[in-house]
Design an enzyme around this catalytic site. Structure first.
Site, PDB file in Angstrom:
ATOM      1  NE  ARG A  43      -0.205  -0.106   4.900  1.00  0.00           N
ATOM      2  CZ  ARG A  43      -0.058   0.826   5.804  1.00  0.00           C
ATOM      3  NH1 ARG A  43      -0.733   1.935   5.733  1.00  0.00           N
ATOM      4  NH2 ARG A  43       0.752   0.655   6.819  1.00  0.00           N
ATOM      5  CG  ASP A  44       0.896   5.630   1.044  1.00  0.00           C
ATOM      6  OD1 ASP A  44       0.726   6.299   0.008  1.00  0.00           O
ATOM      7  OD2 ASP A  44       1.175   6.136   2.137  1.00  0.00           O
ATOM      8  CB  ILE A  45       4.582   2.243  -3.471  1.00  0.00           C
ATOM      9  CG1 ILE A  45       4.630   0.892  -2.771  1.00  0.00           C
ATOM     10  CG2 ILE A  45       5.929   2.556  -4.097  1.00  0.00           C
ATOM     11  CD1 ILE A  45       5.042  -0.242  -3.662  1.00  0.00           C
TER      12      ILE A  45
END
Length: 70
Positions: A43-45
């Site tokens: 998530r959330d790279i």
């Protein structure tokens, strides 16, 4: 000590050189491919979550953005 990729961008207002862009891109693609091949969901790279060692220029994807196995 590692820093995040966003700080690397902020500390280089003129931009990174082609060789650095290629190096970081190659390492990120390999890391994300490894994560996906292992059937791990991330998530959330984004640049603030990607770590860079300024001495070796190694890129690290921290385990804090890994959610679970699919």
């Amino acid at each position: 000590m590692d820093t995040d990729l966003e700080c690397v961008f902020d500390n280089n207002p003129a931009g990174l050189g082609v060789s650095h862009c290629r190096l970081f891109s190659y390492q990120l693609v390999r890391a994300i491919n490894f994560i996906h091949t292992s059937r791990i969901i991330h998530r959330d790279i984004n640049p603030s979550n990607i770590l860079v060692n300024p001495d070796t220029l190694f890129v690290k994807v921290p385990s804090s953005i890994i959610v679970s196995r699919s």
